[in-house]
Motif scaffolding. Sequence first.
Motif, short mmCIF file in Angstrom:
data_model
loop_
_atom_site.label_atom_id
_atom_site.label_comp_id
_atom_site.label_asym_id
_atom_site.label_seq_id
_atom_site.Cartn_x
_atom_site.Cartn_y
_atom_site.Cartn_z
N GLN A 15 46.95 27.98 31.60
CA GLN A 15 45.92 27.49 32.52
C GLN A 15 44.76 28.48 32.59
O GLN A 15 43.59 28.10 32.52
CB GLN A 15 46.51 27.30 33.92
CG GLN A 15 47.54 26.19 34.01
CD GLN A 15 48.12 26.07 35.40
OE1 GLN A 15 48.14 27.03 36.16
NE2 GLN A 15 48.61 24.90 35.74
N ASP A 56 50.17 30.71 35.50
CA ASP A 56 50.42 30.19 34.16
C ASP A 56 49.33 30.66 33.18
O ASP A 56 48.14 30.45 33.41
CB ASP A 56 50.45 28.66 34.22
CG ASP A 56 50.76 28.06 32.87
OD1 ASP A 56 51.88 28.28 32.39
OD2 ASP A 56 49.88 27.40 32.29
N GLU A 82 38.19 34.89 37.97
CA GLU A 82 37.69 33.57 38.41
C GLU A 82 38.69 32.47 38.05
O GLU A 82 38.95 31.57 38.85
CB GLU A 82 36.37 33.23 37.70
CG GLU A 82 35.15 33.92 38.22
CD GLU A 82 33.93 33.60 37.33
OE1 GLU A 82 32.92 33.15 37.87
OE2 GLU A 82 34.01 33.78 36.10
N ALA A 119 46.58 22.34 28.95
CA ALA A 119 47.24 22.71 30.21
C ALA A 119 46.97 21.66 31.28
O ALA A 119 45.98 20.94 31.23
CB ALA A 119 46.74 24.07 30.68
N ARG A 120 47.87 21.60 32.24
CA ARG A 120 47.71 20.69 33.39
C ARG A 120 47.40 21.53 34.62
O ARG A 120 47.95 22.61 34.77
CB ARG A 120 49.01 19.91 33.64
CG ARG A 120 49.59 19.27 32.38
CD ARG A 120 48.97 17.93 32.17
NE ARG A 120 49.49 17.25 30.99
CZ ARG A 120 49.36 15.95 30.79
NH1 ARG A 120 48.78 15.20 31.71
NH2 ARG A 120 49.81 15.41 29.69
N PHE A 121 46.55 21.02 35.47
CA PHE A 121 46.15 21.76 36.67
C PHE A 121 46.42 20.94 37.92
O PHE A 121 45.89 19.83 38.04
CB PHE A 121 44.66 22.09 36.63
CG PHE A 121 44.25 22.96 35.48
CD1 PHE A 121 44.23 24.34 35.63
CD2 PHE A 121 43.90 22.41 34.26
CE1 PHE A 121 43.86 25.16 34.58
CE2 PHE A 121 43.52 23.22 33.20
CZ PHE A 121 43.51 24.60 33.35
N GLU A 122 47.19 21.49 38.84
CA GLU A 122 47.38 20.82 40.13
C GLU A 122 46.14 21.03 40.99
O GLU A 122 45.58 22.13 41.00
CB GLU A 122 48.58 21.44 40.87
CG GLU A 122 49.87 20.73 40.62
CD GLU A 122 51.00 21.28 41.49
OE1 GLU A 122 50.78 21.59 42.66
OE2 GLU A 122 52.11 21.42 40.94
N GLY A 123 45.74 20.01 41.70
CA GLY A 123 44.67 20.19 42.68
C GLY A 123 43.29 20.39 42.08
O GLY A 123 42.38 20.83 42.77
N LEU A 124 43.11 20.09 40.80
CA LEU A 124 41.78 20.19 40.19
C LEU A 124 41.43 18.80 39.65
O LEU A 124 42.19 18.23 38.87
CB LEU A 124 41.81 21.21 39.05
CG LEU A 124 40.47 21.56 38.40
CD1 LEU A 124 39.59 22.36 39.36
CD2 LEU A 124 40.69 22.37 37.12
N ARG A 161 54.35 25.26 47.79
CA ARG A 161 53.48 26.02 46.91
C ARG A 161 53.13 27.31 47.64
O ARG A 161 52.49 27.27 48.69
CB ARG A 161 52.19 25.25 46.62
CG ARG A 161 52.40 23.92 45.91
CD ARG A 161 52.80 24.14 44.47
NE ARG A 161 53.03 22.93 43.73
CZ ARG A 161 54.24 22.39 43.52
NH1 ARG A 161 55.32 22.95 44.05
NH2 ARG A 161 54.36 21.31 42.79
N VAL A 203 40.67 29.79 40.50
CA VAL A 203 40.61 28.32 40.40
C VAL A 203 42.03 27.74 40.38
O VAL A 203 42.32 26.76 41.08
CB VAL A 203 39.83 27.89 39.13
CG1 VAL A 203 40.01 26.39 38.86
CG2 VAL A 203 38.36 28.24 39.27
N GLY A 213 43.60 25.45 43.50
CA GLY A 213 44.07 24.09 43.21
C GLY A 213 45.48 23.89 43.72
O GLY A 213 45.80 22.87 44.35
N LEU A 214 46.30 24.87 43.48
CA LEU A 214 47.71 24.79 43.85
C LEU A 214 47.89 24.69 45.37
O LEU A 214 48.79 24.02 45.86
CB LEU A 214 48.40 26.06 43.35
CG LEU A 214 49.86 25.98 43.03
CD1 LEU A 214 50.09 25.07 41.86
CD2 LEU A 214 50.39 27.37 42.72
N VAL A 259 56.91 25.98 43.68
CA VAL A 259 56.16 26.89 42.82
C VAL A 259 55.75 28.09 43.65
O VAL A 259 55.18 27.94 44.73
CB VAL A 259 54.89 26.21 42.23
CG1 VAL A 259 54.09 27.21 41.42
CG2 VAL A 259 55.26 25.00 41.38
N ARG A 298 45.65 23.56 47.51
CA ARG A 298 44.71 22.62 48.09
C ARG A 298 45.37 21.61 49.02
O ARG A 298 46.45 21.12 48.77
CB ARG A 298 44.05 21.86 46.97
CG ARG A 298 42.77 21.23 47.39
CD ARG A 298 42.17 20.63 46.17
NE ARG A 298 40.74 20.66 46.27
CZ ARG A 298 39.94 20.21 45.30
NH1 ARG A 298 40.47 19.78 44.20
NH2 ARG A 298 38.65 20.23 45.45
#
Lengths: 326, 246
Positions: A302, A299, A315, B88-93, A235, A319, A323-324, A264, A326
């Motif tokens: 998202q 994306d 913001e 939507a899908r979120f990685e790491g959340l 990532r 986020v 997350g990606l 990604v 993390r």
Amino acid sequence: MPDAIAELKILPGSSAEFAILSNSYASSGGDAAVLLDDRAASLVVSHHRVLRAHSIPGVRIEGEETSTGARARITVEPGTQAPGPVHLCFGVLPKEGLQEIQAEFFIGEGARVSFLAHCSFPNAVRVKHVMDARIHVAKGAAMEYAETHYHGPAGGVEVLPTAHIELEEGASYKSLFKLVQGAVGVLRLDYQAHLQKDAVCELDARIYGKSDDRITINESLYLDGENSRGLAKSRVVAADRCVSEVIGEAVGNAPHARGHVDCVEILKGPLARAVAIPKLTVVDERAKLTHEAAIGSVDKKQVETLMARGMSEDEAVDVVVKGLLR
Amino acid sequence: MLEVTDLQLILGGKPVLHDLNLRVHEAEIHSILGANGTGKSTLAAVLMGLSGYQPTGGRIVFDGEDITRLPISERARRGITLAWQEPARFEGLTVGEYLRLSQRNAKSQPLSPEECLAKVGLSPEKYWKRAVDATLSGGERRRVELASVLAMQPRLVILDEPDSGIDALSIGNIVDVIRTFARNGSAVLLITHHEEVAAIADRSSSLCGGTILKTGDPAAIARFFRNHCQECQHVNVPIREEVHYA
Ligand SMILES: Nc1ncnc2c1ncn2[C@@H]1O[C@H](COP(=O)(O)OP(=O)(O)OP(=O)(O)O)[C@@H](O)[C@H]1O
Ligand SMILES: [Mg+2]
């Protein structure tokens, strides 16, 4: 803990250096107290001085200084179930310097162990850190390795981590390499894993590149044994003028081996560049290799979802990116 | 509260929405019935202000303010939100973090994020720490979406098929959640293919070929839909001329 006691456990005369490194360790998310906790095995190398090499029953840590860094040998006895993680801390505190670490890991049959490695170069203007790891995980043993980097803001670091990983029958290896704080500088990561029968390997790298950072990631899985399974995941977020190249490779040499490359890369800004090169080679026709790669901006769905909850666009992007990585 | 007047949207040279008029009142459940491809999700996207869905004509007024050109965040801050048909899908959340983020801009908080999760039939013990990524099933993800808009305590929530992919036994639970919105003062624009779900609405509209043909009592609209729209030739084809149904 009084200084006098701490003094005894680390290289004499190095307590000040140890303290600075501990602080840096703490700011990269590590729990500095564990570095002096006798119940945890640990190795602390500052530039080319081994400040501490502490073994515990079943986990032997040996460190030896070299002219440019250190040689480390980590041996986990067969059957050992290490109670907590082994802590490794590498750092270069001055603005300039070369640190070459040669590390050998032997994980004995049936043993289970995890490592938390932290690398700090808080003041780097011209620091080069080379990590050359040879990792051998014996039959049925399991090793986890998480490495987090903390680089200062100047971006003057060159990081060259390489790992050669050998997994015997039924062994498992899972690694997570994280460089998301401070400037990357130049990173050339090269991990190669060789898997025997029923072995499992997961390589995961998460990098946040900014300004003029240069990132190259090469993760290779050689699925040599029947039913071996591997995942090469990465990532990367590339902002500003950062250039990132990810090569994810899997070679299916055995029946029913399965490999997956998952990459990604997110670009922030018009000048960042990303390249993804999945390389899949099927030698045994019964092996199955797959890949997915997504390169582009964050994306849209998202971001819009989070905006529909009242967040600003910036913001929301933040986020998603956090997350990606993390 | 929401007044949509003569809305038009052209996508790829094709009028996907046109001459669309719709009123949603304060705290009412307003259901939209329409066959596949008639423009329901597109209408939801236009109302939320998603990129690529700027209307080519008409006006959207919310609480007396023209919001036709407002960005998504601004609409959300005024209390409008959307639960996507395919969230939507979120990685790491994690689910917990997602719900907390959703609640951050809530005007009031009658339900805690944990309560919102329990309300949609997901136990907080089991789901709070799960990631909102591809590991959630379709039905689970939709429920989390519902919990998330519930946590936001919106003035107007657009639910795009909240009942699709939900097992038959749990439909009652989803209906209960939709009623909770209205009880807490939120208006609901409810897009659904299930007649029994549409029936809980205070009013209903039927959407066909990119325009709203009729608005009224849910039972009457459901009848109209059954008799006219299910066999209708206007699916995927905009209605250009005035349509007259008996
Ligand atoms: N970007 C686009 N460009 C061209 N046509 C589009 C675009 N987006 C949607 N459409 C078309 O607009 C029409 C309405 O699509 P929409 O998704 O709103 O239908 P829907 O009523 O929500 O259907 P469903 O019940 O299947 O969810 C469809 O014919 C669709 O193919
Ligand atoms: Mg739809």
